[in-house]
Scaffold this motif. Structure first.
Motif, PDB file in Angstrom:
ATOM      1  N   SER A   1       0.811  -1.215   0.000  1.00 48.35           N
ATOM      2  CA  SER A   1       0.000   0.000   0.000  1.00 48.35           C
ATOM      3  C   SER A   1       0.842   1.261   0.000  1.00 48.35           C
ATOM      4  O   SER A   1       0.299   2.355   0.058  1.00 48.35           O
ATOM      5  CB  SER A   1      -0.916   0.006   1.224  1.00 48.35           C
ATOM      6  N   VAL A   2       2.169   1.125  -0.056  1.00 46.88           N
ATOM      7  CA  VAL A   2       3.075   2.267   0.063  1.00 46.88           C
ATOM      8  C   VAL A   2       3.877   2.429  -1.227  1.00 46.88           C
ATOM      9  O   VAL A   2       4.385   1.447  -1.776  1.00 46.88           O
ATOM     10  CB  VAL A   2       4.032   2.086   1.254  1.00 46.88           C
ATOM     11  N   MET A   3       4.002   3.694  -1.692  1.00 48.36           N
ATOM     12  CA  MET A   3       4.760   3.959  -2.903  1.00 48.36           C
ATOM     13  C   MET A   3       5.573   5.236  -2.719  1.00 48.36           C
ATOM     14  O   MET A   3       5.052   6.258  -2.284  1.00 48.36           O
ATOM     15  CB  MET A   3       3.823   4.100  -4.106  1.00 48.36           C
ATOM     16  N   LEU A   4       6.861   5.178  -3.041  1.00 50.93           N
ATOM     17  CA  LEU A   4       7.739   6.341  -3.011  1.00 50.93           C
ATOM     18  C   LEU A   4       7.664   7.047  -4.355  1.00 50.93           C
ATOM     19  O   LEU A   4       7.861   6.428  -5.408  1.00 50.93           O
ATOM     20  CB  LEU A   4       9.176   5.900  -2.730  1.00 50.93           C
ATOM     21  N   CYS A   5       7.396   8.358  -4.335  1.00 53.09           N
ATOM     22  CA  CYS A   5       7.308   9.149  -5.569  1.00 53.09           C
ATOM     23  C   CYS A   5       8.599   9.946  -5.742  1.00 53.09           C
ATOM     24  O   CYS A   5       8.953  10.743  -4.865  1.00 53.09           O
ATOM     25  CB  CYS A   5       6.107  10.092  -5.515  1.00 53.09           C
ATOM     26  N   LEU A   6       9.285   9.737  -6.852  1.00 54.52           N
ATOM     27  CA  LEU A   6      10.498  10.495  -7.155  1.00 54.52           C
ATOM     28  C   LEU A   6      10.080  11.813  -7.795  1.00 54.52           C
ATOM     29  O   LEU A   6       9.850  11.892  -8.998  1.00 54.52           O
ATOM     30  CB  LEU A   6      11.413   9.688  -8.079  1.00 54.52           C
ATOM     31  N   SER A   7       9.994  12.859  -6.996  1.00 60.24           N
ATOM     32  CA  SER A   7       9.381  14.111  -7.434  1.00 60.24           C
ATOM     33  C   SER A   7      10.319  15.010  -8.213  1.00 60.24           C
ATOM     34  O   SER A   7       9.865  15.875  -8.970  1.00 60.24           O
ATOM     35  CB  SER A   7       8.847  14.872  -6.215  1.00 60.24           C
ATOM     36  N   ASN A   8      11.631  14.861  -8.042  1.00 58.07           N
ATOM     37  CA  ASN A   8      12.587  15.756  -8.697  1.00 58.07           C
ATOM     38  C   ASN A   8      13.311  15.128  -9.871  1.00 58.07           C
ATOM     39  O   ASN A   8      13.885  15.834 -10.692  1.00 58.07           O
ATOM     40  CB  ASN A   8      13.632  16.243  -7.685  1.00 58.07           C
ATOM     41  N   ASP A   9      13.287  13.821  -9.963  1.00 61.89           N
ATOM     42  CA  ASP A   9      14.034  13.124 -10.995  1.00 61.89           C
ATOM     43  C   ASP A   9      13.374  11.775 -11.222  1.00 61.89           C
ATOM     44  O   ASP A   9      12.277  11.511 -10.709  1.00 61.89           O
ATOM     45  CB  ASP A   9      15.494  12.974 -10.569  1.00 61.89           C
ATOM     46  N   CYS A  10      14.015  10.921 -11.978  1.00 64.90           N
ATOM     47  CA  CYS A  10      13.551   9.553 -12.171  1.00 64.90           C
ATOM     48  C   CYS A  10      14.734   8.611 -11.950  1.00 64.90           C
ATOM     49  O   CYS A  10      15.863   9.059 -11.750  1.00 64.90           O
ATOM     50  CB  CYS A  10      12.985   9.369 -13.583  1.00 64.90           C
ATOM     51  N   PHE A  11      14.460   7.321 -11.971  1.00 61.30           N
ATOM     52  CA  PHE A  11      15.537   6.332 -11.908  1.00 61.30           C
ATOM     53  C   PHE A  11      15.520   5.561 -13.223  1.00 61.30           C
ATOM     54  O   PHE A  11      14.464   5.124 -13.690  1.00 61.30           O
ATOM     55  CB  PHE A  11      15.352   5.379 -10.733  1.00 61.30           C
ATOM     56  N   VAL A  12      16.695   5.400 -13.832  1.00 60.98           N
ATOM     57  CA  VAL A  12      16.820   4.735 -15.131  1.00 60.98           C
ATOM     58  C   VAL A  12      17.583   3.434 -14.954  1.00 60.98           C
ATOM     59  O   VAL A  12      18.731   3.450 -14.491  1.00 60.98           O
ATOM     60  CB  VAL A  12      17.542   5.644 -16.150  1.00 60.98           C
ATOM     61  N   ASP A  13      16.944   2.325 -15.313  1.00 57.97           N
ATOM     62  CA  ASP A  13      17.649   1.051 -15.179  1.00 57.97           C
ATOM     63  C   ASP A  13      18.376   0.655 -16.464  1.00 57.97           C
ATOM     64  O   ASP A  13      19.401  -0.021 -16.422  1.00 57.97           O
ATOM     65  CB  ASP A  13      16.705  -0.069 -14.726  1.00 57.97           C
TER      66      ASP A  13
END
Length: 383
Positions: A286-298
């Motif tokens: 039920s929990v999600m971290l929002c990357l508000s300033n950037d993204c993560f690229v795999d």
């Protein structure tokens, strides 16, 4: 303290200075001379020879050794006043400065050279509810402005062309080299000293809120070539502007940026479950971290063959990664596709990574979505 400023308020104030070039040198020098003893200085660049004619705190030796600007200014300010408590961050205001640290400030002073950097300062200022002072210098001209959450917003003052300009992020050193090759200097120490003095004066007014008339809603414009000064209206505050979102209330969390994504999601599920907010008391569904300033690229892949190259970095680091990659070097970014994560939940494939590896700085405030509702959590300091 003379001229109406109360020394106790000034010495107790916490001031953040973003940018330690010519303008930042003057601002930092004036803050210390005026009695400010709690300062945070931010810059990601090193001292170069081109800085010396315009920067009072730098020396030839600093440039020859390519010393970090923040390292040098901290050293020189302590020489001016050994009682100064100066914290330095060698990084980018857009990504490397935690919102939790900004919330501890009384005012931010911007000494940056791009609209993108100003936009980022403004965004953090609005989220934290902290006023900021902007200064700009070019040739023999300079401006100073004040932005206060709820009254004046830098983003709202930008027109369509200004928003397009946000993509231009050339550092000061690049501009200096280009103009010096053309046989001209980008600005002078005189203009930097004038605008830097105005910025500090406006910051002190904000610290002592019941003194003087603020530049909020107006722009101070100095033209050295014609020895003129004028004040122009410069105020806009659109209620629908998304940059006005103040991140409040802020809750403390036991999570640190050195912890893994898996540990963080489980801890947040537990914390919100104890509060009766999350529907599930265990797990992280039920929990999600929002990357508000950037993204993560795999990974990134070529658009013509879909061959994947592992990246595993924040989005801001992808361009440098491509330039250094044997497989990708020389390709324009438009020829590549990058796979991004903006929201980190239970389906994230790399939960063994730490929050720091996702690009979250120390003392940050993160936006966490619990059962669809946004919450703002102040990260715990330390390891």
């Amino acid at each position: 303290m003379s001229a109406g400023f109360i020394q106790d308020r000034v010495s107790a104030a916490h001031v953040m200075v973003v940018g330690c070039g010519a303008l930042g040198n003057e601002v930092l020098k004036n803050l210390v001379l005026m009695g400010v003893t709690h300062i945070v200085a931010i810059d990601f660049d090193v001292v170069e020879m081109g800085n010396l004619p315009r920067s009072v705190l730098f020396s030839k030796t600093d440039a020859e050794k390519h010393r970090l600007k923040v390292e040098v200014v901290a050293e020189r300010l302590r020489e001016m006043n050994p009682q100064v408590d100066i914290k330095t961050i060698c990084g980018d205001i857009a990504y490397d400065v935690g919102l939790g640290l900004i919330r501890q400030m009384d005012v931010i002073i911007g000494c940056v050279d791009s609209r993108w950097a100003r936009y980022c300062i403004n965004r953090l200022s609005m989220r934290a509810g902290i006023p900021w002072v902007d200064g700009a210098i070019n040739g023999l001209e300079g401006t100073a402005r004040v932005f206060i959450p709820g009254k004046n917003c830098y983003a709202c003052n930008l027109g369509p062309e200004g928003l397009k300009d946000l993509a231009r992020r050339m550092p000061c050193s690049g501009i200096i080299r280009r103009q010096e090759q053309a046989g001209s200097a980008p600005t002078t120490s005189i203009v930097a000293s004038i605008i830097g003095a105005i910025e500090v004066q406006e910051a002190l007014k904000l610290i002592q809120a019941d003194f003087g008339t603020s530049l909020c809603g107006r722009m101070f414009y100095y033209d050295g070539e014609h020895a003129t000064v004028r004040i122009a209206d410069y105020q806009a505050y659109d209620d629908d502007c998304p940059e006005h979102e103040e991140w409040t209330p802020v809750r403390p969390t036991e999570v640190r940026v050195t912890q893994t994504v898996s540990e963080a999601l489980q801890q947040w599920a537990h914390e919100f479950g104890v509060l009766g907010i999350a529907k599930r008391q265990s797990g992280a569904e039920s929990v999600m971290l929002c990357l508000s300033n950037d993204c993560f690229v795999d990974y990134v892949s070529r658009r013509d063959n879909d061959e994947r190259v592992s990246v595993m970095l924040p989005g801001r680091a992808v361009e440098a990664f491509v330039e250094q990659s044997c497989a990708l070097r020389g390709l324009p970014l438009s020829a590549l596709y990058q796979h991004e994560y903006h929201d980190i939940g239970s389906d994230f494939l790399y939960k063994h990574l730490t929050l720091a590896q996702l690009g979250i700085p120390q003392e940050d405030i993160v936006r966490v979505k619990v059962d669809g509702q946004d919450y703002y959590l102040k990260m715990k300091r330390g390891k």
